[in-house]
Design an enzyme around this catalytic site. Structure first.
Site, PDB file in Angstrom:
ATOM      1  N   GLU A   1      -0.058  -6.831  -0.456  1.00  0.00           N
ATOM      2  CA  GLU A   1       0.042  -5.290  -0.529  1.00  0.00           C
ATOM      3  C   GLU A   1       0.137  -4.700  -1.934  1.00  0.00           C
ATOM      4  O   GLU A   1       0.921  -4.097  -2.471  1.00  0.00           O
ATOM      5  CB  GLU A   1       1.677  -4.960   0.062  1.00  0.00           C
ATOM      6  CG  GLU A   1       1.750  -5.327   1.716  1.00  0.00           C
ATOM      7  CD  GLU A   1       2.900  -4.649   2.274  1.00  0.00           C
ATOM      8  OE1 GLU A   1       3.902  -4.347   1.528  1.00  0.00           O
ATOM      9  OE2 GLU A   1       2.765  -4.518   3.418  1.00  0.00           O
TER      10      GLU A   1
ATOM     11  N   GLU B   1       0.431  -7.840   9.500  1.00  0.00           N
ATOM     12  CA  GLU B   1       1.933  -8.110   9.773  1.00  0.00           C
ATOM     13  C   GLU B   1       2.330  -7.138  10.785  1.00  0.00           C
ATOM     14  O   GLU B   1       1.803  -5.935  10.818  1.00  0.00           O
ATOM     15  CB  GLU B   1       2.684  -7.790   8.385  1.00  0.00           C
ATOM     16  CG  GLU B   1       2.666  -8.797   7.193  1.00  0.00           C
ATOM     17  CD  GLU B   1       3.362  -8.397   6.039  1.00  0.00           C
ATOM     18  OE1 GLU B   1       4.213  -7.617   6.215  1.00  0.00           O
ATOM     19  OE2 GLU B   1       3.009  -8.782   5.234  1.00  0.00           O
TER      20      GLU B   1
HETATM   21  C1  GAL Z   1       5.737  -6.089   4.106  1.00  0.00           C
HETATM   22  C2  GAL Z   1       5.591  -7.035   3.414  1.00  0.00           C
HETATM   23  C3  GAL Z   1       6.313  -8.368   3.906  1.00  0.00           C
HETATM   24  C4  GAL Z   1       7.765  -8.104   4.238  1.00  0.00           C
HETATM   25  C5  GAL Z   1       7.634  -6.775   5.293  1.00  0.00           C
HETATM   26  C6  GAL Z   1       8.963  -6.217   5.899  1.00  0.00           C
HETATM   27  O1  GAL Z   1       5.662  -4.564   3.462  1.00  0.00           O
HETATM   28  O2  GAL Z   1       4.172  -7.427   3.032  1.00  0.00           O
HETATM   29  O3  GAL Z   1       6.323  -9.378   2.721  1.00  0.00           O
HETATM   30  O4  GAL Z   1       8.523  -7.725   3.178  1.00  0.00           O
HETATM   31  O5  GAL Z   1       7.094  -5.742   4.644  1.00  0.00           O
HETATM   32  O6  GAL Z   1       8.884  -5.414   6.557  1.00  0.00           O
END
Ligand code: GAL
Length: 670
Positions: free
Chosen positions: A149, A309
């Site tokens: 990110e 994710e």
């Molecule tokens: C994302 C991040 C992950 C984790 C996740 C939790 O923004 O890439 O590492 O922290 O959020 O929601």
């Protein structure tokens, strides 16, 4: 598709469990049972891969990757620059980012390195090259995931250290050549801000220069290019022993970096999706925002993207964190695929035992192993993705409508200090997108550098800034028969944020002359009557004059500009240009776009009426699958045209079918 399958899995952080072999073994067993076929490793592993400067330990990672390979689970391998080890920041404090207020970060947290620092670049290059050498041709590894990110340090992606200031000045020299040219572009005689030495130029800072629009805009451009340069530096390093494709995980409508540009250094686009499901009973606003984000990610390369994710249950970083209600996990996962994702990946596989994310949802909780609702729902998603592979293979959405969404416009508009101090560009874009979502008509997002050819309808709401060449592109597009729609406060400034003089750059195409723009208080109510219905007018009202051959379809009812146009249509060669002079609500937009969709022959793939909460989208290719989604709490009955087959159940559908609450059916035409 990577490896001819839809990927299902997510972030896996085994380095947190290396002392517990039983847990590592359970991981693999339960992954297989949950139809997990891909994990992302190494995202935050720097301190375990290089515990001391120059002393590398890859054995633990190798053991895990070998084991995953034996079990048929592929690996997306991340470079670990997202979080730095303490030895690095202790020995070389200059790797830490400097904030706009001039303060240098202290060690800790993540996403907060200086992207110019030669030490940071050198240290990560050495590590990335070693990773490449060790794993770049490992048969389990399918994709590089660069950092994490980029810019995600709570909204501020930029570093203001002295090294970055220097780079910024060099960047400006290349862009403008002379200080005279820069002073003109930024209109620096205003408030006596003429620069006489390049070293007088500083990044925008709250306690320094923050109100120079040209400076603010160029700084944001520079930050994107600098971050891309850092990313490309890492890409070069992982490519020393590997030819695998690369991605970087993007975020939800992230303003800090121009993804339209950033994607150029990547082979494929991926992103992390965390909608606020169940923040209220009505899921439509969140569904629309998530859908728009998926559409945006697909549109960046006009190719399938990866959902890198998502949470299988809840997050832990909102004011309150609702669980996904039964069905919502399947539905939101299918939603990503419906809009062009070739994966459903999670953050994360197993909940961490301690630290900040110990209560963030994961496939495996601290307790109960596979015996949880979340695990069962995740397994069902995995099973379904396997079933859908043939239907989806080689396909992607190919919409015939597009919305202009452009980061430079976003930055400039929200900085405009115009008729309104606070603009909400994304909010306005989503309002327009929602109408198409409700109609089941997929749209692409295009930035001003992308082609418009091939779209029957192009919408450009709040298109304040015109990048070079854009007006001509719209002119050609409309001349060849396109339908172009734009709104108030569009075509106002050029790409250095200088106002256009004399004429709107598209006056000939739009057939209107902008004169004034009003932003009165709430008591100054106004309205229009459109096709027999009365609609309120919002807070921004442009006073425009129609040209002779311009059709006026609605006018202001009140105020000194009563009778002047709000909705116009102007024929331009083979096409038509529509103009909306005032801020209007969703109800009006629904009615207006209904008519435009008929003109552009845009219909949903089922040819069905869709109740509130239901949408449809189709991917072209494979078996041309149509995804029908219900985001409401109630089952609905739909009446499609033609004969269909449910890809999951093989049920034949002739004239009607039921769509359960929070569910998605995938259909193909018979
Ligand atoms: C994302 C991040 C992950 C984790 C996740 C939790 O923004 O890439 O590492 O922290 O959020 O929601």
């Amino acid at each position: 598709m990577i490896g001819e399958k839809l990927l299902h899995g997510g972030d896996y952080n085994p380095e947190q469990w290396l002392e517990s072999q039983d847990i590592l073994e359970e991981d693999i067993r339960l992954m297989k049972q949950a139809h997990i076929n891909c994990v992302t490793l190494g995202v935050f592993s720097w301190s375990m891969l290089e515990p001391e400067e120059g002393a590398y330990d890859f054995q633990w990672l190798k053991d895990i990757i070998d084991r995953l390979y034996r079990e048929g689970i592929c690996v997306i391998l991340a470079t670990p620059s997202g979080a730095m080890p303490h030895w690095l920041s202790q020995k070389y404090p200059e790797v830490m980012q400097v904030h706009a207020d001039g303060k240098r970060n202290l060690p800790g947290k993540r996403h907060n390195f200086c992207y110019t620092s030669p030490v940071m670049r050198e240290k990560i290059r050495q590590l990335d090259e070693k990773l490449s050498e060790c794993f770049g041709s490992h048969p389990a590894v399918v994709l590089w995931h660069i950092s994490n990110e980029f810019g995600g340090n709570f909204g501020d992606s930029s570093c203001h250290c002295e090294l970055c200031q220097k780079e910024f000045r060099e960047w400006l020299k290349k862009r403008y050549g002379t200080l005279d040219a820069l002073n003109h572009a930024w209109w620096n005689r205003f408030w006596s801000h003429v620069y006489t030495d390049w070293d007088q130029i500083h990044s925008p800072m709250p306690h320094g220069e923050a109100l120079s629009h040209g400076l603010n805009l160029d700084w944001k451009r520079f930050v994107t290019e600098r971050m891309m340069d850092f990313c490309s530096h890492e890409i070069q390093a992982v490519r020393t022993h590997s030819s695998l494709p690369v991605t970087a995980n993007f975020m939800d409508f992230f303003k800090g970096l121009d993804y339209g540009k950033f994607q150029e250094c990547l082979n494929l686009v991926s992103w992390d999706s965390y909608p606020f499901w169940h923040s209220s009973r009505d899921q439509v606003p969140e569904a629309v925002r998530a859908a728009a984000n998926h559409s945006l990610m697909r549109s960046l390369k006009k190719q399938p993207f990866l959902l890198m994710e998502s949470t299988p249950s809840c997050v832990n970083w909102k004011a309150h964190n609702p669980l996904k209600r039964p069905g919502m996990h399947m539905l939101s996962s299918m939603q990503a695929v419906a809009h062009g994702s070739d994966s459903v990946q999670y953050f994360q596989w197993r909940k961490s035992r301690g630290a900040f994310e110990k209560f963030h949802g994961a496939v495996l909780d601290h307790k109960n192993g596979a015996d949880t609702r979340t695990y069962r729902e995740v397994s069902e998603v995995g099973e379904r993705l396997e079933r859908l592979t043939n239907a989806v293979e080689g396909s992607v959405n190919r919409p015939r409508a597009a919305i202009v969404f452009d980061w430079e416009n976003w930055w400039a508009l929200e900085d405009s200090a115009g008729p309104r101090l606070e603009w909400d560009y994304v909010g306005e874009i989503l309002k327009h997108y929602q109408v198409f979502w409700e109609a089941g008509v997929e749209v692409d997002f295009v930035h001003m550098g992308q082609e418009l050819d091939g779209y029957a309808l192009v919408l450009a709401p709040l298109n304040y800034l015109y990048r070079q060449g854009y007006a001509e592109k719209v002119r050609q597009y409309t001349a060849k028969g396109g339908i172009y729609v734009t709104t108030y406060f569009s075509g106002i400034v050029d790409d250095t944020d200088l106002c256009f003089l004399r004429h709107h750059p598209l006056e000939d195409v739009l057939g209107i002359v902008q004169e004034e723009i009003d932003a009165p208080g709430e008591e100054y109510e106004n309205s229009i009557s459109y096709q027999g219905t009365e609609y309120p007018v919002g807070g921004i009202r442009e006073v425009i004059h129609p040209k002779e051959d311009t059709k006026v379809l609605a006018v202001y009812k009140e105020d000194f500009y009563a009778g002047m146009p709000v909705v116009t249509a102007h024929p331009y060669k083979e096409g038509t240009a529509w103009y909306l002079a005032a801020e209007m609500d969703l109800k009006f937009l629904r009615q207006w776009y209904k008519e435009l969709c008929v003109q552009a022959e845009l219909y949903n793939a089922l040819g069905a009426e869709l109740p509130y909460g239901v949408t449809v989208t189709q991917r072209q290719g494979g078996e041309d699958p149509v995804f029908v989604m219900n985001f409401s709490e109630k089952p609905v009955i739909l009446m499609p045209q033609g004969e269909w087959e449910d890809v999951d159940t093989k049920e034949r559908i002739f004239d009607r079918f039921t769509l359960e609450a929070y569910s998605c059916r995938v259909l193909k035409k018979k």
